[in-house]
Write a protein that holds these residues in place. Structure first.
Motif, PDB file in Angstrom:
ATOM      1  N   SER A  15       3.485   9.790   2.725  1.00  0.00           N
ATOM      2  CA  SER A  15       3.480   9.158   1.592  1.00  0.00           C
ATOM      3  C   SER A  15       4.238   8.540   3.051  1.00  0.00           C
ATOM      4  O   SER A  15       4.498   7.903   3.263  1.00  0.00           O
ATOM      5  CB  SER A  15       3.911   8.892   0.285  1.00  0.00           C
ATOM      6  OG  SER A  15       4.036   8.286  -0.124  1.00  0.00           O
ATOM      7  N   ARG A  34      14.941   4.952  -6.721  1.00  0.00           N
ATOM      8  CA  ARG A  34      14.533   4.964  -4.620  1.00  0.00           C
ATOM      9  C   ARG A  34      15.570   4.385  -3.842  1.00  0.00           C
ATOM     10  O   ARG A  34      15.144   5.493  -3.427  1.00  0.00           O
ATOM     11  CB  ARG A  34      13.216   4.307  -4.562  1.00  0.00           C
ATOM     12  CG  ARG A  34      11.784   3.768  -5.809  1.00  0.00           C
ATOM     13  CD  ARG A  34      10.204   3.648  -4.947  1.00  0.00           C
ATOM     14  NE  ARG A  34      10.283   4.385  -3.564  1.00  0.00           N
ATOM     15  CZ  ARG A  34      10.487   3.869  -2.594  1.00  0.00           C
ATOM     16  NH1 ARG A  34      10.616   2.393  -2.496  1.00  0.00           N
ATOM     17  NH2 ARG A  34       9.752   4.556  -1.545  1.00  0.00           N
ATOM     18  N   TYR A  76       6.072   4.348  -7.876  1.00  0.00           N
ATOM     19  CA  TYR A  76       7.119   5.292  -8.256  1.00  0.00           C
ATOM     20  C   TYR A  76       8.748   4.994  -8.626  1.00  0.00           C
ATOM     21  O   TYR A  76      10.084   4.991  -7.830  1.00  0.00           O
ATOM     22  CB  TYR A  76       7.418   5.998  -6.530  1.00  0.00           C
ATOM     23  CG  TYR A  76       6.556   6.439  -6.360  1.00  0.00           C
ATOM     24  CD1 TYR A  76       5.685   7.658  -6.584  1.00  0.00           C
ATOM     25  CD2 TYR A  76       5.638   5.627  -5.357  1.00  0.00           C
ATOM     26  CE1 TYR A  76       5.212   7.621  -6.189  1.00  0.00           C
ATOM     27  CE2 TYR A  76       4.019   6.923  -4.220  1.00  0.00           C
ATOM     28  CZ  TYR A  76       4.162   7.531  -5.432  1.00  0.00           C
ATOM     29  OH  TYR A  76       3.104   8.357  -4.836  1.00  0.00           O
TER      30      TYR A  76
HETATM   31  N1  LLP Z   1      -1.859  12.594  -3.159  1.00  0.00           N
HETATM   32  C1  LLP Z   1      -1.436  13.626  -3.095  1.00  0.00           C
HETATM   33  C2  LLP Z   1      -1.185  14.677  -3.326  1.00  0.00           C
HETATM   34  C3  LLP Z   1       0.330  13.165  -3.369  1.00  0.00           C
HETATM   35  O1  LLP Z   1       1.448  14.573  -3.751  1.00  0.00           O
HETATM   36  C4  LLP Z   1       0.888  12.265  -3.296  1.00  0.00           C
HETATM   37  C5  LLP Z   1       2.173  11.618  -3.219  1.00  0.00           C
HETATM   38  C6  LLP Z   1      -0.015  10.589  -3.656  1.00  0.00           C
HETATM   39  C7  LLP Z   1      -1.712  11.166  -3.103  1.00  0.00           C
HETATM   40  C8  LLP Z   1      -0.629   9.578  -3.165  1.00  0.00           C
HETATM   41  O2  LLP Z   1       0.797   8.762  -1.797  1.00  0.00           O
HETATM   42  P1  LLP Z   1       0.618   7.053  -1.899  1.00  0.00           P
HETATM   43  O3  LLP Z   1      -0.425   6.596  -1.869  1.00  0.00           O
HETATM   44  O4  LLP Z   1       1.820   6.726  -3.351  1.00  0.00           O
HETATM   45  O5  LLP Z   1       1.783   7.409  -0.602  1.00  0.00           O
HETATM   46  N2  LLP Z   1       8.311   9.174  -4.768  1.00  0.00           N
HETATM   47  C9  LLP Z   1       8.124   8.928  -3.558  1.00  0.00           C
HETATM   48  C10 LLP Z   1       6.781   8.855  -2.630  1.00  0.00           C
HETATM   49  C11 LLP Z   1       6.095  10.311  -3.245  1.00  0.00           C
HETATM   50  C12 LLP Z   1       5.317  10.694  -2.779  1.00  0.00           C
HETATM   51  C13 LLP Z   1       4.298  12.194  -3.155  1.00  0.00           C
HETATM   52  N3  LLP Z   1       3.047  12.251  -3.142  1.00  0.00           N
HETATM   53  C14 LLP Z   1       8.785   7.377  -3.008  1.00  0.00           C
HETATM   54  O6  LLP Z   1       8.909   6.282  -3.713  1.00  0.00           O
HETATM   55  O7  LLP Z   1       8.057   6.854  -2.237  1.00  0.00           O
END
Ligand code: LLP
Length: 419
Positions: free
Chosen positions: A202, A315, A375
């Motif tokens: 991410s 965060r 998040y």
């Molecule tokens: N698909 C899967 C399988 C994932 O595990 C995730 C995020 C996404 C899509 C979406 O990712 P994005 O487009 O949002 O980067 N709590 C953390 C972020 C954890 C992300 C986990 N997986 C933060 O606050 O930065």
């Protein structure tokens, strides 16, 4: 599009003053911009115009039903990681066939629910999970649509907690095991091979690791094709980074060009699972200064104690993430600025929202913590028996409370309270 901007010296969300929202709903409160969400969705579609793309919004980033409804209305599919997220998506009337189900620990109950509802695809993370899904599908007389999540072992160059595509991470199966699993799936009457997927991390800032991962997946697609196993879609996951401070935005245009070039003439649909890119900068956490604790001696720090805390926005404490903090009322005189740590009421020194910010503050001031649409609320908790904040969705000059503030009674209700 800049969803949060000053008008007559007051920060607005689209056409609504954040002061108005704070007065009506109280603080802390998350405020989201519907128009921003819509624009971001369209930005991805535009960059992928040459491809047959389906955007499956990653529900985990912000799972409020009002937000999910925005994306459903735009025609999005959904990426879920739990039975709970599946129920959220179903409760807004979204089509189960547009749902992909990721995650390393799918329980029997979750698999059964997904099979009964008829979701679009299971993103399978291990050989053991493939066996479990096949067994449950057989028992329920269903055929489970599956994709195998490949761990391409590429370095996404992001925070270690949110990097997911290295061999030391728990996610997916190594490319070398993939063919065997697909053969097994193709031979099973309870499984239907649909896709191939990955998600390498991410908050990615460059296209290169994603392009590298895509090439690895396509190589497997071609090998499978020669074995007469046809892959209908390639799912590249999410990960598109956003700007929290002064980082460059992820270069979507280049990503689109790379994907189009790599996929070439293949007859394959592209799925993307963006979360953060769609919502992060479309939300703020609105909080009020409770107390100022200016330094007692030159060695001490200045603390502004606000009514939001690590339980509302985790965060900064968890990832040392940087969120901009701005006053809702523009400050006339920068000469009054001092250096403040913005901290919450929770009893931990790790409870901070921001360190060393130059602001002119008074008790009672309203502050907006920016980039809190992804998040934020989803990672909130009841630590210190604090109620979770309210959530508000703004649309033009209207706003709606899309989740009311949690009361202490909401929490106590779940507990046994007898002699
Ligand atoms: N698909 C899967 C399988 C994932 O595990 C995730 C995020 C996404 C899509 C979406 O990712 P994005 O487009 O949002 O980067 N709590 C953390 C972020 C954890 C992300 C986990 N997986 C933060 O606050 O930065």
């Amino acid at each position: 599009m800049q969803p949060f901007a000053l008008r007559n010296g007051v920060l607005h969300a689209e056409g609504v003053s954040l002061e108005t929202i704070a007065e009506a709903v109280g603080t802390p409160v998350y405020v989201y911009s519907r128009t921003y969400f819509e624009n971001r969705y369209q930005t991805i579609l535009n960059a992928m115009a040459k491809l047959n793309v389906v955007i499956c919004y990653a529900v985990k980033a912000n799972s409020n039903l009002g937000v999910l409804r925005c994306f459903a209305n735009l025609g999005a599919g959904f990426d879920i990681v739990s039975g709970g997220e599946l129920q959220r998506v179903i409760s807004i009337g979204a089509a189960p066939a547009r749902v992909v189900f990721s995650g390393v620990g799918k329980s029997v109950t979750e698999i059964d629910l997904a099979l009964k509802l008829g979701i679009g695809c299971f993103n399978v993370e291990s050989a053991a999970e493939l066996d479990r899904i096949a067994a449950r599908a057989e028992l329920l007389s269903k055929v489970a649509p599956i994709s195998i999540r490949i761990n391409p072992d590429v370095d996404a160059n992001t925070h270690p907690y949110i990097s997911t595509g290295l061999k030391e991470n728990k996610f997916g199966v190594p490319a070398t095991h993939a063919i065997d699993l697909y053969r097994q799936a193709a031979a099973s009457e309870s499984l239907s091979v649909r896709g191939i997927d990955c998600h390498i991390g991410s908050q990615l800032d460059t296209v290169a690791p994603l392009a590298e991962a895509c090439a690895i997946l396509l190589e497997i697609v071609d090998q499978l094709e020669s074995l007469h196993i046809h892959i209908e879609h390639i799912d590249m996951g999410g990960g598109l980074g956003v700007s929290y401070r002064d980082e460059e935005e992820f270069d979507l245009e280049t990503y689109g060009r790379h994907l189009a070039a790599l996929i070439g003439e293949r007859d394959i649909k592209l799925l993307l699972e963006p979360g953060r890119f769609l919502v992060a900068n479309g939300g703020v956490l609105l909080t009020r200064v409770e107390y100022l604790k200016p330094q007692a001696t030159p060695e001490h720090k200045n603390f502004a104690v606000v009514d939001a805390a690590m339980n509302d926005l985790l965060r900064p404490a968890l990832y040392q993430a940087w969120h901009d903090v701005v006053p809702v009322k523009a400050q006339a005189d920068a000469a009054d600025e001092q250096c403040w740590d913005i901290v919450g009421p929770v009893c931990e020194s790790g409870d901070f929202l921001a360190h060393e910010r130059h602001l002119a503050l008074s008790a009672g001031d309203l502050l907006a913590v920016l980039s809190a649409g992804a998040y934020g609320m989803v990672q909130s908790s009841n630590y210190n028996t604090r109620g979770r904040p309210a959530e508000v969705l703004v649309d033009g000059s209207n706003f709606q409370v899309v989740r009311r503030r949690e009361t202490t009674m909401d929490q106590l209700r779940l507990e046994l309270n007898e002699g």
